[in-house]
Design a protein around this motif. Structure first.
Motif, mmCIF file in Angstrom:
data_model
loop_
_atom_site.group_PDB
_atom_site.id
_atom_site.type_symbol
_atom_site.label_atom_id
_atom_site.label_comp_id
_atom_site.label_asym_id
_atom_site.label_seq_id
_atom_site.Cartn_x
_atom_site.Cartn_y
_atom_site.Cartn_z
ATOM 1 N N GLU A 242 0.841 -1.237 -0.034
ATOM 2 C CA GLU A 242 0.022 0.163 0.012
ATOM 3 C C GLU A 242 0.780 1.280 -0.025
ATOM 4 O OE1 GLU A 242 -3.609 -0.067 -0.190
ATOM 5 O OE2 GLU A 242 -2.903 -1.699 -0.799
ATOM 6 N N ASN B 171 -6.144 -1.811 12.826
ATOM 7 C CA ASN B 171 -6.628 -0.700 13.927
ATOM 8 C C ASN B 171 -7.723 -1.057 14.841
ATOM 9 O OD1 ASN B 171 -7.097 1.794 15.104
ATOM 10 N ND2 ASN B 171 -6.963 3.007 13.050
ATOM 11 N N TRP C 248 -1.398 1.651 10.723
ATOM 12 C CA TRP C 248 -3.179 1.561 10.732
ATOM 13 C C TRP C 248 -3.683 1.637 9.431
ATOM 14 C CZ3 TRP C 248 -4.230 3.740 16.304
ATOM 15 C CH2 TRP C 248 -3.805 2.775 17.278
ATOM 16 N N ASN C 249 -3.330 2.948 8.881
ATOM 17 C CA ASN C 249 -4.313 3.515 7.766
ATOM 18 C C ASN C 249 -3.632 2.612 6.452
ATOM 19 O OD1 ASN C 249 -5.679 5.595 9.064
ATOM 20 N ND2 ASN C 249 -3.694 7.098 8.666
ATOM 21 N N MET D 127 -5.473 -0.900 7.056
ATOM 22 C CA MET D 127 -6.894 -1.090 7.015
ATOM 23 C C MET D 127 -7.452 -0.418 5.808
ATOM 24 S SD MET D 127 -7.811 -2.355 9.897
ATOM 25 C CE MET D 127 -9.517 -1.939 10.044
ATOM 26 N N LYS D 128 -6.857 0.223 4.993
ATOM 27 C CA LYS D 128 -7.350 0.663 3.522
ATOM 28 C C LYS D 128 -7.128 -0.320 2.529
ATOM 29 C CE LYS D 128 -6.828 5.666 4.479
ATOM 30 N NZ LYS D 128 -6.046 6.869 4.130
ATOM 31 N N GLN E 286 -10.263 -5.037 4.190
ATOM 32 C CA GLN E 286 -11.854 -4.628 4.337
ATOM 33 C C GLN E 286 -12.731 -5.584 4.170
ATOM 34 O OE1 GLN E 286 -12.496 -1.001 2.580
ATOM 35 N NE2 GLN E 286 -10.668 0.091 3.447
ATOM 36 N N SER F 98 -15.930 -1.295 11.386
ATOM 37 C CA SER F 98 -14.996 -0.614 11.456
ATOM 38 C C SER F 98 -15.058 0.792 10.592
ATOM 39 C CB SER F 98 -13.729 -0.994 10.981
ATOM 40 O OG SER F 98 -12.471 -0.153 10.976
ATOM 41 N N PRO F 99 -14.573 1.968 11.263
ATOM 42 C CA PRO F 99 -14.636 3.134 10.429
ATOM 43 C C PRO F 99 -14.241 3.150 9.150
ATOM 44 C CG PRO F 99 -13.924 3.775 12.691
ATOM 45 C CD PRO F 99 -13.658 2.013 12.377
ATOM 46 N N TYR F 100 -13.297 2.263 8.763
ATOM 47 C CA TYR F 100 -12.643 1.899 7.361
ATOM 48 C C TYR F 100 -13.625 1.230 6.643
ATOM 49 C CZ TYR F 100 -8.120 3.150 9.467
ATOM 50 O OH TYR F 100 -7.168 4.103 10.043
ATOM 51 N N ILE F 101 -14.625 0.293 7.133
ATOM 52 C CA ILE F 101 -15.439 -0.554 6.374
ATOM 53 C C ILE F 101 -16.854 0.186 6.005
ATOM 54 C CG2 ILE F 101 -16.724 -2.676 6.071
ATOM 55 C CD1 ILE F 101 -14.715 -3.661 8.209
ATOM 56 N N SER F 102 -17.087 0.492 4.694
ATOM 57 C CA SER F 102 -18.175 0.903 4.327
ATOM 58 C C SER F 102 -19.411 -0.217 4.389
ATOM 59 C CB SER F 102 -18.197 1.613 2.921
ATOM 60 O OG SER F 102 -17.900 0.681 2.033
#
Length: 452
Positions: free
Chosen positions: A167, A290, A427-428, A431-432, A437, A447-451
């Motif tokens: 990444e 994260n 973490w970023n 998790m991205k 995800q 998670s805030p990263y998961i839509s």
């Protein structure tokens, strides 16, 4: 589950090489220097600890050594043994060092290429590396008689770093894109599904000589959550969700509700009746994963890890066994060196040994409490506990025991978690990743990263 330190100094100057930006790390006697700010101290500790994986790396492979003893006593003649877990943590530490400017991007890229080329040629067993490898050859060094093959837990610590490398470099120049592609290839070659042993659980070990005789199905809760997340995330050898819920979570038996020094613990720390495990359980799986806002049907992982850390800190303040030096400025029990060998230090197995990695790698959870410990050790204990690669692995004021020794698997999380506290970088990156995800969604995580 174990696989897994300036009081007023006489003049001491430590200069670390390998920092290409020309900045020198210099410690002068405290009476002759201004007190470091919080940010300066944190940066010093992160930079100096990183050197374990830079100056201190095994020279042929560039990878993280199992241990470095500045007293030059190596009981197992393993000076050049590479530890898979430490190597994974070191890869993430190198990314943070590039981003911080401790080394140049060109230097960091070259070192990462060297390590990944070594890993590509090293012994692997259905894609998994062994616990230990000979740095000169990449051949397996048995961790024990039957532990002479793939170690899926230690391999998972490398896999999370490979995703972070991909990444970080995937949009770079030609050399960087090639590095990202190599990281992606190595990650996708890990056969998580094979390590099910045809069951709905993941096994820690497989040996070409002893097959599954280590007989270690990994069930939670401990340091191994990342292995299940990666298994579910693998685009090539994925595990079904049932492996997580039936194996790791034990059909829900992973859940508990106990109070440890006034802090609610909701995951069953097996073997620690009404207590908590060593603090590395709150670190190893969360270097990339994260825990902020991370929840599933079993736990709120931020609250779980923060409470785990606070319980351990409050135990140190209470100090029921009366060990010298324990208190709000010196706390933290985890797996580390001990006065007699190596031990998994916990509330239930307190041997009077403080392991700096316990509090320092907990910085994201307890920044004020961890900073107090960091400053006390640096300013008041000084060179008893502080050396070439940051704080030494462990010490005991009660036993007047201050060994000048390091373990890679304890130094790595300090660098990575300090970076996550400061910037969230690792973490970023992790998790991205789209497959991460997808794997988390598959297992029922929020998670805030998961839509949605």
């Amino acid at each position: 589950m174990l696989k897994p330190f300036l009081s007023a100094l006489a003049t001491v100057v430590i200069v670390l090489s390998g920092c290409s930006n020309g900045k020198k790390i210099v410690n002068t006697p405290l009476e002759n220097q201004n007190k470091l700010s919080d940010e300066q101290l944190i940066d010093l500790v992160q930079k100096q600890t990183f050197q374990y994986f830079w100056d201190g790396a095994e020279p042929n492979s560039g990878a993280g050594r199992e241990r470095i003893h500045l007293d030059n006593y190596y009981p197992q003649n393993d000076r050049n043994v590479v530890a898979t877990g430490a190597t994974g943590f070191g890869l993430m530490a190198i990314i943070s060092a590039i981003d911080r400017g401790y080394i140049t991007k060109l230097e960091g890229t070259a070192r990462l290429e060297k390590i990944l080329n070594f890993l590509e040629k090293a012994d692997r067993f259905h894609g998994a590396w062994p616990h230990w490898m000979e740095g000169e050859t990449g051949k397996t060094k048995p961790f024990s008689t039957k532990d002479d093959g793939g170690d899926l837990v230690e391999t998972s610590f490398i896999a999370q770093s490979l995703i972070c490398i991909r990444e970080y470099f995937k949009s770079g120049n030609t050399q960087e894109k090639a590095l990202a592609a190599k990281a992606d290839q190595l990650w996708k070659e890990i056969d998580f599904n094979f390590y099910r042993n045809n069951q709905n659980v993941l096994y820690w070990h497989w040996s070409p000589n002893y097959a599954w005789q280590m007989n270690f199905p990994v069930k939670g809760y401990n340091e191994c959550l990342i292995m299940y997340v990666l298994g579910a995330s693998s685009p090539t050898y994925p595990i079904p969700a049932e492996v997580y819920h039936e194996g790791w979570a034990r059909n829900g038996a992973i859940k508990t509700n106990v109070s440890v020094y006034g802090h609610q613990i909701t995951l069953d720390h097996q073997g620690e009746k009404n207590s908590v495990g060593p603090l590395f359980w709150a670190h190893y799986s969360y270097l990339g994963l994260n825990p902020k806002g991370l929840k599933d049907q079993y736990a709120d992982y931020w609250q779980q890890n923060r409470n785990h850390t606070l319980a351990m800190r409050d135990y140190g303040v209470a100090n029921p066994k009366g060990f010298k030096g324990y208190g709000e400025n010196s706390w933290g029990l985890t797996a580390s060196y001990s006065v007699n060998g190596y031990a998994g230090h916990t509330i239930n197995r307190d041997l009077g040994v403080i392991s700096p990695t316990a509090a320092l790698s907990s910085f994201p959870y307890t920044p004020e409490e961890s900073l107090k410990a960091m400053r006390h050790w640096y300013e008041n204990l000084g060179d008893k506990v502080w050396g070439k690669y940051g704080f030494y692995d462990a010490f005991s004021e009660s036993a007047n025991w201050y060994p000048k020794r390091y373990l890679g698997i304890d130094q790595g999380p300090i660098v990575v978690m300090l970076e996550n506290h400061r910037s969230g970088l690792l973490w970023n990156l992790f998790m991205k990743a789209p497959e991460v995800q997808a794997g988390l969604k598959k297992l029922g995580f929020q998670s805030p990263y998961i839509s949605n």
